[in-house]
Scaffold this motif. Structure first.
Motif, PDB file in Angstrom:
ATOM      1  N   SER A 101       0.826  -1.208   0.000  1.00  3.41           N
ATOM      2  CA  SER A 101       0.000   0.000   0.000  1.00  3.41           C
ATOM      3  C   SER A 101       0.862   1.261   0.000  1.00  3.41           C
ATOM      4  O   SER A 101       0.512   2.267  -0.638  1.00  3.41           O
ATOM      5  CB  SER A 101      -0.934   0.008   1.216  1.00  3.41           C
ATOM      6  OG  SER A 101      -0.210   0.174   2.423  1.00  3.41           O
ATOM      7  N   VAL A 102       2.001   1.213   0.701  1.00  2.00           N
ATOM      8  CA  VAL A 102       2.901   2.366   0.721  1.00  2.00           C
ATOM      9  C   VAL A 102       3.526   2.580  -0.652  1.00  2.00           C
ATOM     10  O   VAL A 102       3.602   3.706  -1.152  1.00  2.00           O
ATOM     11  CB  VAL A 102       4.000   2.167   1.790  1.00  2.00           C
ATOM     12  CG1 VAL A 102       4.984   3.329   1.774  1.00  2.00           C
ATOM     13  CG2 VAL A 102       3.387   2.019   3.165  1.00  2.00           C
ATOM     14  N   SER A 248      -3.537   4.576  -0.191  1.00  2.00           N
ATOM     15  CA  SER A 248      -3.042   3.718   0.885  1.00  2.00           C
ATOM     16  C   SER A 248      -4.198   3.085   1.654  1.00  2.00           C
ATOM     17  O   SER A 248      -4.211   1.873   1.908  1.00  2.00           O
ATOM     18  CB  SER A 248      -2.167   4.537   1.836  1.00  2.00           C
ATOM     19  OG  SER A 248      -1.744   3.753   2.931  1.00  2.00           O
TER      20      SER A 248
END
Length: 343
Positions: A101-102, A248
């Motif tokens: 997600s980052v 994110s």
């Protein structure tokens, strides 16, 4: 009752998620629920009632025969076989999605910053601003923009989904009791963080909207074109941060939906035609190319009107999506009707 649902998921894990099978599963769950409530009403303890219900309905071949479905289909014969997911597999998947997600959010934000760099430096080199030469503006705009794009691509490819993780989002899943409990527990633990990211992202996009309005006002004031360019660039930076929060949060939230088969990852959605998914990618790539072509055709002098490409593309895509979905649903109903007639 939860134990009965878990056992039912286990019983049907090897069957294809066809409408007939899903209907049979629903009917069986209703019958098992009625039997369970009847035993509980008679005074039988919960654990004994569950054991009795499972004992009465535990023979899959006999049950599927009575419900009129074929249980002889093996997983190897299925286009999308059901995948059994235990707790370690679920935890590994969720951790991989958190890390990814980052990377995804940062890559998307850098893509926005690449556009910001390109438009800002090319406008600074425009005769109306004249802060730098036109050639220097192009060099800096394309150079920094391509650098951001290169870093974004690296982030996208740095934590790729493995084949097994990819299958979890495409195939029907059968989570065991511990896996489902783990997913619900981690979802509850991360809900506040996800909610804060969504709220922050939306707030920053709202700020971006007002910054764009301020940019147009500044452009008409004493700051002129230079003020407009700088304030518009600042709005894109703020937008990139807002998008980072939203992407994110969305990636993390989707990881739970994938395992629990919710939202866009239900079994019905997984059965959708992959042709449209491929078309969507080509369609939006074409929209991006059209936007860039129209902008560069006049050296972005029409930047205030070329953005109309996006709402028009969105409306057209929605019309195509609805039409495609309607046609596919009609075909499925016809196929189901023909199948019922033949039986």
């Amino acid at each position: 009752m939860d134990a009965i649902k878990q056992y039912l998921d286990y019983m049907f894990r090897s069957l294809p998620p066809t409408p007939q099978v899903m209907q049979a599963r629903g009917d069986l769950l209703e019958m098992m629920g009625d039997k369970y409530n009847e035993l509980r009403a008679s005074g039988m303890p919960e654990h004994q009632a569950v054991a009795q219900v499972i004992s009465d309905f535990g023979d899959l071949e006999e049950v599927t025969s009575e419900l009129g479905i074929d249980s002889s289909i093996s997983e190897g014969e299925l286009a999308n076989p059901v995948i059994s997911v235990d707790a370690p597999t679920a935890e590994e998947f969720l951790e991989h999605r958190r890390v990814r997600s980052v990377s995804i959010a940062s890559g998307v934000s850098l893509s926005i910053l690449a556009v910001a760099a390109l438009t800002t430096f090319t406008q600074l080199g425009d005769d109306a601003v004249g802060l730098i030469s036109e050639s220097m503006g192009l060099i800096l705009g394309f150079g920094i923009g391509l650098l951001f794009v290169a870093v974004a691509l690296f982030l996208f490819l740095n934590h790729p989904y493995g084949d097994e993780h990819e299958r979890l989002s495409k195939n029907p899943l059968a989570l065991d009791y511990d896996a489902k409990a783990l997913v619900h527990e981690q979802r509850a633990a991360s809900s506040r963080d996800v909610r804060m990211k969504v709220m922050s992202g939306l707030a920053l996009l709202l700020v971006t909207f007002f910054m764009v309005i301020v940019s147009s006002v500044i452009g008409d004031g004493k700051w002129g074109e230079l003020g407009f360019v700088l304030s518009f660039a600042a709005s894109l930076v703020v937008a990139s941060i807002g998008v980072w929060f939203l992407v994110s949060a969305g990636t993390i939230n989707n990881s739970f939906k994938i395992l629990l088969e919710e939202g866009d990852f239900t079994r019905a959605e997984k059965e959708s035609d992959p042709i449209f998914a491929g078309f969507a990618g080509i369609y939006w790539l074409g929209a991006v190319l059209l936007f860039l072509a129209l902008g560069f055709a006049k050296n972005w002098e029409n930047a205030d009107t070329v953005w109309i490409v996006w709402p028009l593309a969105g409306v057209l895509f929605a019309i195509i999506a609805v039409t495609w979905s309607t046609v596919q649903n009609v075909r499925k109903r016809r196929a189901a009707t023909v199948g019922n007639i033949r039986r």
